[in-house]
Write an enzyme that holds these catalytic residues in place. Structure first.
Site, short mmCIF file in Angstrom:
data_model
loop_
_atom_site.label_atom_id
_atom_site.label_comp_id
_atom_site.label_asym_id
_atom_site.label_seq_id
_atom_site.Cartn_x
_atom_site.Cartn_y
_atom_site.Cartn_z
CB SER A 119 -29.54 -6.59 -34.10
OG SER A 119 -29.57 -5.42 -34.89
CG HIS B 173 -31.28 -7.56 -30.82
ND1 HIS B 173 -32.01 -8.35 -31.68
CD2 HIS B 173 -31.47 -6.28 -31.22
CE1 HIS B 173 -32.60 -7.58 -32.58
NE2 HIS B 173 -32.29 -6.32 -32.33
CE LYS C 232 -35.51 -5.78 -31.07
NZ LYS C 232 -36.18 -5.57 -32.35
N1 PMP Z 1 -33.30 -0.87 -29.64
C1 PMP Z 1 -32.68 -1.81 -30.36
C2 PMP Z 1 -31.23 -2.09 -30.11
C3 PMP Z 1 -33.38 -2.53 -31.34
O1 PMP Z 1 -32.79 -3.47 -32.07
C4 PMP Z 1 -34.76 -2.25 -31.53
C5 PMP Z 1 -35.61 -3.02 -32.51
N2 PMP Z 1 -35.23 -3.04 -33.80
C6 PMP Z 1 -35.34 -1.25 -30.77
C7 PMP Z 1 -34.59 -0.59 -29.82
C8 PMP Z 1 -36.78 -0.88 -30.96
O2 PMP Z 1 -37.59 -1.75 -30.26
P1 PMP Z 1 -39.12 -1.90 -30.62
O3 PMP Z 1 -39.20 -2.75 -31.83
O4 PMP Z 1 -39.73 -2.49 -29.41
O5 PMP Z 1 -39.64 -0.51 -30.89
#
Ligand code: PMP
Length: 396
Positions: free
Chosen positions: A186, A214, A244
């Site tokens: 990301s 993502h 997301k």
């Molecule tokens: N895995 C990845 C690769 C992420 O970018 C994120 C979110 N920042 C998460 C897991 C966590 O997801 P959530 O916001 O649904 O807890």
């Protein structure tokens, strides 16, 4: 009376962070997290959300969420294994499996939670995990929780992965070896080299785990990074978030039926934390249906991503090598990056600065997340503000 030791600890560390300019001040939104937001009464073009497809504010999702509240109430009332499994939960899991082209799926309360749950349900102290050095924090924490030996490989470096997989396998020390990667990273918007990862996994008998937080809704015409590479039957764990592109909240693992059966009896957040509430589940189901019915939002996201990238690149900004709509604008110096983001805010663009330690020192950036909900007019306005501030600060 509070503890002196705690008071001293907190003061010391908070002062230290504030002194280094690393204390993150949170700006509460006074509006939905859409393409335009309001903060402190100020309207801004929002280039910081993960609401890739604009579904977080979609009327169709709001409608089914409201209906679910009327029908099921606002809470699930228990953990999944007691009696907190509503018919909506199983429908959501069936829909995720269909979306991901797998036999089955299991839903969790968040993506973070899902990584904590899934890794430690399968891996233990007699195992090893090969983890990309840029994997998300929840993967890192999930690996630590499992007590398996963590072997980091250089970011997307397939020679390094192969060498470390070979050494781990040949050591004969581990019962199981897993390779874990984000599908899309990301901070830079680059995509994992899944075909090579799967090939290495086959060679050394590795369990494969892809966190596509993502990539889902973004790559593979919406179905995600694994589908994008045509590897749906070659990846053991397909992880995703519902927060997301899907626009709501929650996380999931999609995979073989036996894997999901095991997670349902062994993963601790499933067993010990109250399940997702009805409104959220109903909205997630609708969101996934929308993604499977049409690629319209996905296509618009890519159009907008390409448009913003071209606009910023033509102005002379360094936008890195993103392969997705994520558009970093790499400034370098930490202080200049923060000043740049602050000036963008003053001029009407919300694009957060991301600096060390989230990204390596000297690669400070303002990260732009265009979405399907942005209009060309909004993007044009954002680009012209970038031009004004970029020239003012001698960045372009
Ligand atoms: N895995 C990845 C690769 C992420 O970018 C994120 C979110 N920042 C998460 C897991 C966590 O997801 P959530 O916001 O649904 O807890």
């Amino acid at each position: 009376m509070s503890s002196n030791v705690l008071d001293q600890f907190l003061q010391h560390h908070l002062d230290d962070l504030k002194g280094k300019g690393l204390y993150n001040v949170i700006d509460p939104l006074e509006s939905p997290n859409g393409s335009k937001i309001k903060i402190n009464g100020k309207e801004l073009i929002n280039l910081s959300s993960n609401n890739y497809l604009g579904l977080a504010t979609d009327e169709r999702l709001k409608e089914v969420a409201t209906k679910a509240i009327e029908e099921f109430g606002v809470g699930a009332g228990a953990v999944r294994t007691i009696n907190g499994t509503l018919s909506l939960h199983t429908k959501l899991e069936d829909t995720i499996a269909k979306f991901k082209h797998t036999e089955a799926a299991i839903a969790y309360q968040s993506g973070f939670n899902c990584n904590m749950a899934a890794i430690s349900a399968v891996m233990d102290k007699n195992d090893a995990i090969l983890s990309d050095e840029l994997n998300h924090a929840s993967i890192i924490d999930g690996c630590r929780l499992s007590k398996a030996k963590i072997i980091r490989f250089n970011h997307s470096d397939m020679d390094d992965l192969r060498a470390k997989a070979k050494a781990a396998k040949e050591s004969g020390q581990y019962n199981k070896i897993m390779v874990i990667t984000d599908g899309v990273f990301s901070m830079d918007g680059d995509v994992a080299k899944l075909p090579e990862i799967v090939e290495i996994a086959e060679e050394f008998d590795l369990i494969t785990y892809v966190d596509d937080a993502h990539g889902s809704g973004v790559l593979g015409k919406g179905a995600g990074t694994v589908k994008h590479f045509g590897l749906s039957d070659k990846v053991d764990f397909q992880i995703g978030t519902l927060s997301k592109a899907i626009g709501v909240v929650g996380g999931y693992v999609a995979g073989k039926q036996e894997l999901i059966d095991w997670l349902k009896v062994r993963s601790r957040p499933f067993l010990f934390s109250t399940s997702l509430p009805p409104a959220d589940i109903a909205a997630c189901i609708r969101s996934l249906e929308i993604l499977m019915e049409s690629t319209e939002l996905h296509d618009r996201l890519w159009e907008n991503g390409d448009y913003l990238k071209k606009g910023l690149k033509d102005l002379g900004f360094n936008i890195g090598d993103s392969e997705t709509p994520i558009t970093p604008c790499i400034i370098g110096d930490e202080t200049l990056t923060q000043t740049f983001s602050k000036r963008l805010y003053e001029e009407g663009v919300y694009a957060k600065s991301i600096v060390f330690p989230t990204v390596p020192q000297g690669t400070g950036r303002v990260r732009n997340m265009p979405t399907a909900a942005h209009t060309k007019e909004m993007l044009d306005e954002a680009i012209s503000i970038y031009e004004k501030v970029g020239k003012e600060l001698n960045i372009i």
